[in-house]
Design a protein around this motif. Structure first.
Motif, PDB file in Angstrom:
ATOM      1  N   PRO A 128      -8.659  37.852   3.555  1.00 27.55           N
ATOM      2  CA  PRO A 128      -9.990  38.468   3.935  1.00 27.55           C
ATOM      3  C   PRO A 128     -10.456  38.862   2.520  1.00 27.55           C
ATOM      4  CG  PRO A 128      -8.364  40.046   4.648  1.00 27.55           C
ATOM      5  CD  PRO A 128      -7.465  38.650   4.076  1.00 27.55           C
ATOM      6  N   TYR A 129     -11.472  38.271   2.171  1.00 26.73           N
ATOM      7  CA  TYR A 129     -12.243  38.638   0.798  1.00 26.73           C
ATOM      8  C   TYR A 129     -13.069  39.840   1.344  1.00 26.73           C
ATOM      9  CZ  TYR A 129     -10.062  34.733  -1.278  1.00 26.73           C
ATOM     10  OH  TYR A 129      -9.019  33.914  -1.825  1.00 26.73           O
ATOM     11  N   ALA A 130     -12.691  40.827   1.385  1.00 29.68           N
ATOM     12  CA  ALA A 130     -13.338  42.170   1.583  1.00 29.68           C
ATOM     13  C   ALA A 130     -12.689  43.304   1.068  1.00 29.68           C
ATOM     14  CB  ALA A 130     -13.526  42.658   3.352  1.00 29.68           C
ATOM     15  N   ALA A 131     -13.602  44.267   0.452  1.00 29.30           N
ATOM     16  CA  ALA A 131     -13.009  45.601   0.010  1.00 29.30           C
ATOM     17  C   ALA A 131     -13.907  46.797   0.488  1.00 29.30           C
ATOM     18  CB  ALA A 131     -12.969  45.391  -1.312  1.00 29.30           C
ATOM     19  N   LEU A 132     -13.308  47.775   0.416  1.00 28.07           N
ATOM     20  CA  LEU A 132     -14.417  49.101   0.431  1.00 28.07           C
ATOM     21  C   LEU A 132     -15.410  48.976  -0.443  1.00 28.07           C
ATOM     22  CD1 LEU A 132     -11.292  51.472   1.471  1.00 28.07           C
ATOM     23  CD2 LEU A 132     -13.074  50.571   2.959  1.00 28.07           C
ATOM     24  N   ASN A 133     -16.387  49.369  -0.235  1.00 25.24           N
ATOM     25  CA  ASN A 133     -17.394  49.771  -1.320  1.00 25.24           C
ATOM     26  C   ASN A 133     -18.011  51.184  -1.448  1.00 25.24           C
ATOM     27  OD1 ASN A 133     -18.615  48.832   1.395  1.00 25.24           O
ATOM     28  ND2 ASN A 133     -20.565  49.196   0.183  1.00 25.24           N
ATOM     29  N   ARG A 134     -18.050  51.455  -2.702  1.00 26.27           N
ATOM     30  CA  ARG A 134     -18.551  52.720  -3.119  1.00 26.27           C
ATOM     31  C   ARG A 134     -19.590  52.632  -4.045  1.00 26.27           C
ATOM     32  NH1 ARG A 134     -15.139  55.093   0.012  1.00 26.27           N
ATOM     33  NH2 ARG A 134     -13.028  54.848  -0.058  1.00 26.27           N
ATOM     34  N   VAL A 135     -20.685  53.651  -3.592  1.00 20.14           N
ATOM     35  CA  VAL A 135     -21.821  53.511  -4.749  1.00 20.14           C
ATOM     36  C   VAL A 135     -21.763  55.069  -5.366  1.00 20.14           C
ATOM     37  CG1 VAL A 135     -24.269  53.897  -4.976  1.00 20.14           C
ATOM     38  CG2 VAL A 135     -23.453  52.208  -3.287  1.00 20.14           C
ATOM     39  N   VAL A 136     -21.629  55.051  -6.524  1.00 22.49           N
ATOM     40  CA  VAL A 136     -21.246  56.311  -7.464  1.00 22.49           C
ATOM     41  C   VAL A 136     -22.244  56.307  -8.419  1.00 22.49           C
ATOM     42  CG1 VAL A 136     -18.928  56.225  -6.529  1.00 22.49           C
ATOM     43  CG2 VAL A 136     -19.289  55.266  -9.028  1.00 22.49           C
ATOM     44  N   SER A 137     -22.377  57.470  -9.051  1.00 25.95           N
ATOM     45  CA  SER A 137     -23.135  57.796 -10.180  1.00 25.95           C
ATOM     46  C   SER A 137     -22.263  57.960 -11.406  1.00 25.95           C
ATOM     47  CB  SER A 137     -24.026  58.970  -9.946  1.00 25.95           C
ATOM     48  OG  SER A 137     -23.315  60.258  -9.712  1.00 25.95           O
ATOM     49  N   PRO A 138     -22.989  57.897 -12.592  1.00 27.92           N
ATOM     50  CA  PRO A 138     -22.036  58.428 -13.785  1.00 27.92           C
ATOM     51  C   PRO A 138     -21.520  59.563 -13.729  1.00 27.92           C
ATOM     52  CG  PRO A 138     -24.204  57.439 -14.618  1.00 27.92           C
ATOM     53  CD  PRO A 138     -24.163  57.727 -13.001  1.00 27.92           C
ATOM     54  N   GLY A 139     -20.326  59.894 -13.924  1.00 23.00           N
ATOM     55  CA  GLY A 139     -19.439  61.237 -13.850  1.00 23.00           C
ATOM     56  C   GLY A 139     -18.723  61.200 -12.621  1.00 23.00           C
ATOM     57  N   TYR A 140     -18.899  60.328 -11.870  1.00 23.39           N
ATOM     58  CA  TYR A 140     -17.848  60.414 -10.420  1.00 23.39           C
ATOM     59  C   TYR A 140     -16.581  60.140 -10.885  1.00 23.39           C
ATOM     60  CZ  TYR A 140     -15.622  58.635  -6.408  1.00 23.39           C
ATOM     61  OH  TYR A 140     -14.895  58.449  -5.359  1.00 23.39           O
ATOM     62  N   PHE A 141     -16.089  59.238 -11.644  1.00 23.08           N
ATOM     63  CA  PHE A 141     -14.736  59.000 -11.963  1.00 23.08           C
ATOM     64  C   PHE A 141     -14.039  60.193 -12.700  1.00 23.08           C
ATOM     65  CE2 PHE A 141     -16.248  54.763 -11.255  1.00 23.08           C
ATOM     66  CZ  PHE A 141     -15.428  54.256 -10.525  1.00 23.08           C
ATOM     67  N   GLU A 142     -14.690  60.802 -13.463  1.00 18.43           N
ATOM     68  CA  GLU A 142     -14.332  62.051 -14.083  1.00 18.43           C
ATOM     69  C   GLU A 142     -14.065  63.158 -13.277  1.00 18.43           C
ATOM     70  OE1 GLU A 142     -17.075  60.081 -17.330  1.00 18.43           O
ATOM     71  OE2 GLU A 142     -16.957  60.293 -15.235  1.00 18.43           O
ATOM     72  N   SER A 143     -15.061  63.464 -12.457  1.00 16.38           N
ATOM     73  CA  SER A 143     -15.268  64.488 -11.532  1.00 16.38           C
ATOM     74  C   SER A 143     -13.837  64.067 -10.478  1.00 16.38           C
ATOM     75  CB  SER A 143     -16.241  64.591 -10.538  1.00 16.38           C
ATOM     76  OG  SER A 143     -17.506  64.892 -11.227  1.00 16.38           O
ATOM     77  N   MET A 144     -13.443  63.115 -10.031  1.00 20.06           N
ATOM     78  CA  MET A 144     -12.628  62.776  -9.026  1.00 20.06           C
ATOM     79  C   MET A 144     -11.007  62.553  -9.942  1.00 20.06           C
ATOM     80  SD  MET A 144     -13.490  62.746  -6.119  1.00 20.06           S
ATOM     81  CE  MET A 144     -12.613  61.899  -4.968  1.00 20.06           C
ATOM     82  N   ARG A 145     -11.262  62.648 -11.276  1.00 23.89           N
ATOM     83  CA  ARG A 145     -10.140  62.479 -11.984  1.00 23.89           C
ATOM     84  C   ARG A 145      -9.394  61.055 -11.787  1.00 23.89           C
ATOM     85  NH1 ARG A 145      -8.098  68.629 -12.185  1.00 23.89           N
ATOM     86  NH2 ARG A 145      -9.979  69.349 -13.742  1.00 23.89           N
ATOM     87  N   ILE A 146     -10.081  59.855 -11.875  1.00 25.34           N
ATOM     88  CA  ILE A 146      -9.732  58.670 -11.480  1.00 25.34           C
ATOM     89  C   ILE A 146      -9.545  58.086 -12.856  1.00 25.34           C
ATOM     90  CG2 ILE A 146     -10.131  56.510 -10.245  1.00 25.34           C
ATOM     91  CD1 ILE A 146     -11.529  57.859  -8.395  1.00 25.34           C
ATOM     92  N   PRO A 147      -8.553  57.579 -13.375  1.00 27.25           N
ATOM     93  CA  PRO A 147      -8.236  57.272 -14.469  1.00 27.25           C
ATOM     94  C   PRO A 147      -8.854  55.665 -14.678  1.00 27.25           C
ATOM     95  CG  PRO A 147      -6.057  57.228 -13.747  1.00 27.25           C
ATOM     96  CD  PRO A 147      -6.874  58.182 -12.670  1.00 27.25           C
TER      97      PRO A 147
END
Length: 150
Positions: A16-35
């Motif tokens: 299945p060619y599907a994935a969870l989609n998220r709309v994020v702003s700059p700074g999201y990955f740093e805030s969530m500490r996602i490398p």
């Protein structure tokens, strides 16, 4: 979940060619500490008039591009419009499991907030990282949100 088509790939009926989609702003990955493993983070270059970009997590990169580098690949998201180029891929560690501690990470793709205007993908969550008491940021009538004290 959002359906997508990888450019240049003949879709397999067993995947299945599907994935969870998220709309994020700059700074999201740093805030969530996602490398970010490879590539770059979203920034002011990713505005509404810029070429569409996306970031995918490690689970998505491994599933849909198992023997190659996903960086620079393009996907077409159903109902979204033109091709979006993969500018980065990131990893969610054990402490970043969004669906539960006992659930393996799902395939996820992230899109810049400024490029989501006018399509079905709208931001639905607020992430705040603070060094103060997180509850002090909420007012009595504010909708519930998750804040994390660093």
């Amino acid at each position: 979940m959002a359906a997508f088509v990888p450019e240049g790939v003949v879709p397999r009926p067993d995947i299945p060619y599907a994935a969870l989609n998220r709309v994020v702003s700059p700074g999201y990955f740093e805030s969530m500490r996602i490398p970010v493993l490879r590539g770059r983070l979203f920034d002011e270059r990713d505005g509404p008039d810029a070429p569409l970009v996306t970031i995918v997590n490690d689970a998505m990169a491994r599933k849909f591009w198992p023997n190659e580098d996903a960086l620079g690949k393009r996907i077409g998201v159903v109902s979204r419009g033109p091709w979006a180029r993969l500018d980065s891929n990131c990893r969610r560690g054990k402490q970043r499991k969004q669906m539960g501690l006992d659930v393996l990470p799902k395939e996820e793709m992230y899109f810049p907030y400024l490029q989501a205007n006018g399509n079905y993908m709208m931001a639905r969550a607020l992430v705040i990282r603070t060094t103060t008491d997180p509850m002090s940021l909420l007012s009595a009538g504010a909708p519930c949100c998750l804040v994390h004290r660093s």
